[in-house]
Motif scaffolding. Sequence first.
Motif, PDB file in Angstrom:
ATOM      1  N   ALA A  54      81.858 -58.378 -41.642  1.00  0.00           N
ATOM      2  CA  ALA A  54      81.179 -58.287 -40.350  1.00  0.00           C
ATOM      3  C   ALA A  54      82.077 -57.634 -39.302  1.00  0.00           C
ATOM      4  O   ALA A  54      81.622 -56.830 -38.484  1.00  0.00           O
ATOM      5  N   VAL A  55      83.362 -57.961 -39.358  1.00  0.00           N
ATOM      6  CA  VAL A  55      84.322 -57.358 -38.428  1.00  0.00           C
ATOM      7  C   VAL A  55      84.460 -55.860 -38.726  1.00  0.00           C
ATOM      8  O   VAL A  55      84.479 -55.032 -37.803  1.00  0.00           O
ATOM      9  N   ARG A  56      84.563 -55.522 -40.009  1.00  0.00           N
ATOM     10  CA  ARG A  56      84.676 -54.097 -40.369  1.00  0.00           C
ATOM     11  C   ARG A  56      83.468 -53.302 -39.878  1.00  0.00           C
ATOM     12  O   ARG A  56      83.597 -52.176 -39.377  1.00  0.00           O
ATOM     13  N   LYS A  57      82.300 -53.883 -40.015  1.00  0.00           N
ATOM     14  CA  LYS A  57      81.078 -53.195 -39.571  1.00  0.00           C
ATOM     15  C   LYS A  57      81.103 -52.971 -38.065  1.00  0.00           C
ATOM     16  O   LYS A  57      80.729 -51.893 -37.582  1.00  0.00           O
ATOM     17  N   ARG A  58      81.556 -53.967 -37.318  1.00  0.00           N
ATOM     18  CA  ARG A  58      81.615 -53.824 -35.857  1.00  0.00           C
ATOM     19  C   ARG A  58      82.600 -52.722 -35.456  1.00  0.00           C
ATOM     20  O   ARG A  58      82.406 -52.021 -34.457  1.00  0.00           O
ATOM     21  N   ILE A  63      84.010 -48.353 -29.464  1.00  0.00           N
ATOM     22  CA  ILE A  63      84.396 -48.967 -28.185  1.00  0.00           C
ATOM     23  C   ILE A  63      84.492 -50.477 -28.355  1.00  0.00           C
ATOM     24  O   ILE A  63      83.528 -51.137 -28.747  1.00  0.00           O
ATOM     25  N   ILE A  64      85.666 -51.000 -28.038  1.00  0.00           N
ATOM     26  CA  ILE A  64      85.897 -52.453 -28.053  1.00  0.00           C
ATOM     27  C   ILE A  64      86.204 -52.848 -26.609  1.00  0.00           C
ATOM     28  O   ILE A  64      87.350 -52.786 -26.162  1.00  0.00           O
ATOM     29  N   GLY A  65      85.182 -53.218 -25.880  1.00  0.00           N
ATOM     30  CA  GLY A  65      85.353 -53.522 -24.468  1.00  0.00           C
ATOM     31  C   GLY A  65      84.989 -54.952 -24.148  1.00  0.00           C
ATOM     32  O   GLY A  65      84.913 -55.816 -25.021  1.00  0.00           O
ATOM     33  N   SER A 276      86.907 -62.364 -27.534  1.00  0.00           N
ATOM     34  CA  SER A 276      87.022 -61.076 -28.207  1.00  0.00           C
ATOM     35  C   SER A 276      85.708 -60.637 -28.844  1.00  0.00           C
ATOM     36  O   SER A 276      85.002 -61.442 -29.454  1.00  0.00           O
ATOM     37  N   VAL A 277      85.433 -59.354 -28.743  1.00  0.00           N
ATOM     38  CA  VAL A 277      84.258 -58.762 -29.382  1.00  0.00           C
ATOM     39  C   VAL A 277      84.250 -59.083 -30.878  1.00  0.00           C
ATOM     40  O   VAL A 277      83.218 -59.469 -31.452  1.00  0.00           O
ATOM     41  N   LEU A 278      85.390 -58.928 -31.526  1.00  0.00           N
ATOM     42  CA  LEU A 278      85.467 -59.147 -32.973  1.00  0.00           C
ATOM     43  C   LEU A 278      85.290 -60.620 -33.327  1.00  0.00           C
ATOM     44  O   LEU A 278      84.740 -60.950 -34.388  1.00  0.00           O
TER      45      LEU A 278
END
Length: 402
Positions: A54-58, A63-65, A276-278
Amino acid sequence: MEEKVSYDFSHSACRKDTNAEKYTLREELFGTVDVEPAWVADMDIDTPDFVLNAVRKRLDHPIIGYEEVPDSAFEAQCSWLEKRHGISYKRADMIYSHSVVASIRVAIEAFTKKGEGVIVQTPIYPPFFHSVLELERKFVKNPLKKREDGKYAFDIQDLKSKIDSDTKLLLLCSPHNPVGRVWTREELLSILEVCIENNIVVLADEVHSDLVYGENKHIPFASLSKAASDITLSTYGVGKTFNMAGFAMSSVAIHNQELKEKFLKAYNRIHFAQGSVLSHVAFEAAYKEGEYWLEDLKKHLYSNYLQLEELCHEYNEFLKLTPIEATYLAWIDCHGLELKDKKIREFFINEAKLGLNAGISFGREGSGYMRLNFAVSSAKMLLIIERLKTALENRRKSLGNN
């Protein structure tokens, strides 16, 4: 739910060249790197592939904001809690926190003033009493009682005797770290009765609630009754269940609106933001896809525990293992070694070459105990057992008990 998949915990990735706390701090804590670390409560077991995927897909998005926790993440947690533990929460009841310890500190700030009492039931995870003392509250110690069967229980009479008009908050560890208890409904009701009678708010740390063995059943404190729900803040998270502590995401669940507003007043002074987004996608994936993985994990963990139990039985003149109902943290009675706390610790470091938590760090009631984290791969558990067996056998021979 996906088709049933079986998971293998025989080996795990090497962490020695990462910044893993349990490895990086060996020299500082144990005076040597030549120890197998079995202390801090994360697992030497790979974080599930569905979380990492799931993290890899994100990461396909460039953009990680700043990002709000998506409703779907907390909705997945709410579904999990209702299915596995029988407690119902709405999205609006859930508050983001990066850690349970942070949530405990916010609760202390929200529901007590300096000098007012916070009840802590020792032996206990050290940040419970550290938080109370560092925030200049009165540490109201209500030690657990050890029963004849080796398990621990609440001491309700002692609790009643310690409470006064300035006692405002009880920190409940359920399931309990380090003694491994899953509190029964009757035991929890006895705590509830005292807290209602004395207008005491309860912070229920339920972060180990998914790691329960056998016929034992975790009962959320807030689920006991409407009255319980009205005085309870509950903390939950994926860190322990899925070995995701490094994602730094947990939650505080609060049904009662007045309680929530008081908590948020202190919470908002700190500015937690939304994490965190991730972490958001990892958190959601764990709750949506983790059921089969967790069931296989618990079988593996209990198998590790049984190996330790067998060893302690073989050398029961030295060690006695506290019966476990939940968590992956073994509470070992080392009084049979006939050593003081410092020397017990040195025995494990120098003779067994293992890095454990000293029981005394969990409060005076932990004197003579050590805590061992058995959430490791089969290969690593074999190493732990071999090292401890060698040390105990050598001690038996040196004392002429062979």
